[in-house]
Write a protein that holds these residues in place. Structure first.
Motif, PDB file in Angstrom:
ATOM      1  N   TYR A  13       0.823  -1.207   0.000  1.00 23.15           N
ATOM      2  CA  TYR A  13       0.000   0.000   0.000  1.00 23.15           C
ATOM      3  C   TYR A  13       0.862   1.265   0.000  1.00 23.15           C
ATOM      4  CZ  TYR A  13      -4.150  -2.866   0.815  1.00 23.15           C
ATOM      5  OH  TYR A  13      -5.158  -3.780   0.704  1.00 23.15           O
ATOM      6  N   ARG A  75      -0.567  -4.386  -8.430  1.00 23.49           N
ATOM      7  CA  ARG A  75      -1.715  -3.477  -8.464  1.00 23.49           C
ATOM      8  C   ARG A  75      -3.026  -4.272  -8.485  1.00 23.49           C
ATOM      9  NH1 ARG A  75      -1.515   1.484  -8.078  1.00 23.49           N
ATOM     10  NH2 ARG A  75       0.609   1.754  -8.768  1.00 23.49           N
ATOM     11  N   ARG A  76      -3.062  -5.339  -9.287  1.00 19.28           N
ATOM     12  CA  ARG A  76      -4.257  -6.198  -9.339  1.00 19.28           C
ATOM     13  C   ARG A  76      -4.542  -6.817  -7.976  1.00 19.28           C
ATOM     14  NH1 ARG A  76      -2.037  -8.330 -14.152  1.00 19.28           N
ATOM     15  NH2 ARG A  76      -1.528 -10.213 -13.010  1.00 19.28           N
ATOM     16  N   ILE A  78      -3.795  -5.604  -5.015  1.00 21.69           N
ATOM     17  CA  ILE A  78      -4.349  -4.572  -4.135  1.00 21.69           C
ATOM     18  C   ILE A  78      -5.818  -4.336  -4.474  1.00 21.69           C
ATOM     19  CG2 ILE A  78      -4.355  -2.084  -3.678  1.00 21.69           C
ATOM     20  CD1 ILE A  78      -1.357  -2.182  -3.506  1.00 21.69           C
ATOM     21  N   GLU A  79      -6.134  -4.258  -5.756  1.00 25.47           N
ATOM     22  CA  GLU A  79      -7.525  -4.038  -6.156  1.00 25.47           C
ATOM     23  C   GLU A  79      -8.411  -5.192  -5.695  1.00 25.47           C
ATOM     24  OE1 GLU A  79      -7.240  -3.416 -10.381  1.00 25.47           O
ATOM     25  OE2 GLU A  79      -6.262  -1.469 -10.111  1.00 25.47           O
ATOM     26  N   THR A  82      -8.930  -4.908  -1.956  1.00 30.65           N
ATOM     27  CA  THR A  82      -9.857  -3.820  -1.647  1.00 30.65           C
ATOM     28  C   THR A  82     -11.298  -4.260  -1.906  1.00 30.65           C
ATOM     29  OG1 THR A  82      -8.141  -2.208  -2.191  1.00 30.65           O
ATOM     30  CG2 THR A  82     -10.406  -1.403  -2.152  1.00 30.65           C
ATOM     31  N   ASP A  83     -11.520  -4.948  -3.015  1.00 35.59           N
ATOM     32  CA  ASP A  83     -12.860  -5.466  -3.317  1.00 35.59           C
ATOM     33  C   ASP A  83     -13.313  -6.455  -2.257  1.00 35.59           C
ATOM     34  OD1 ASP A  83     -12.830  -3.928  -5.606  1.00 35.59           O
ATOM     35  OD2 ASP A  83     -12.421  -5.609  -6.971  1.00 35.59           O
TER      36      ASP A  83
END
Length: 91
Positions: A13, A75-76, A78-79, A82-83
């Motif tokens: 992050y 990045r994927r 982290i996404e 988050t979802d």
């Protein structure tokens, strides 16, 4: 991301939020968040683990300074995290 420690997730992050941060900048951000000193012996091995897992790329600014960036996979991850968190938090 499920196989990362909380500290490693926090590293991701911080790296995502800064522009090609070097180790000291990452360390300072985490020290502010954790409100305690982060030792080099904890920071750099965990950064290396993220590099080995293909989540972070390590570049070299000069002979003494490395910088870190997220890979597309990082990045994927982290996404996706988050979802996943949103499923439980946003009710």
């Amino acid at each position: 991301m499920y196989d990362l420690t909380g500290f490693q997730r926090d590293l991701l992050y911080v790296i995502a939020g800064l522009d090609e941060p070097h180790g000291l900048a990452i360390k300072e951000e985490l020290e502010e968040y954790y409100e305690k000193e982060i030792h080099h012996g904890r920071l750099y091995p965990n950064l290396d683990t993220l590099v080995e897992k293909g989540l972070v790329e390590k570049g070299q600014r000069d002979r003494r300074t490395n910088y870190y960036t997220l890979t597309r996979r990082g990045r994927r991850e982290i996404e996706a995290r988050t979802d996943w968190e949103a499923e439980y938090i946003e009710h």
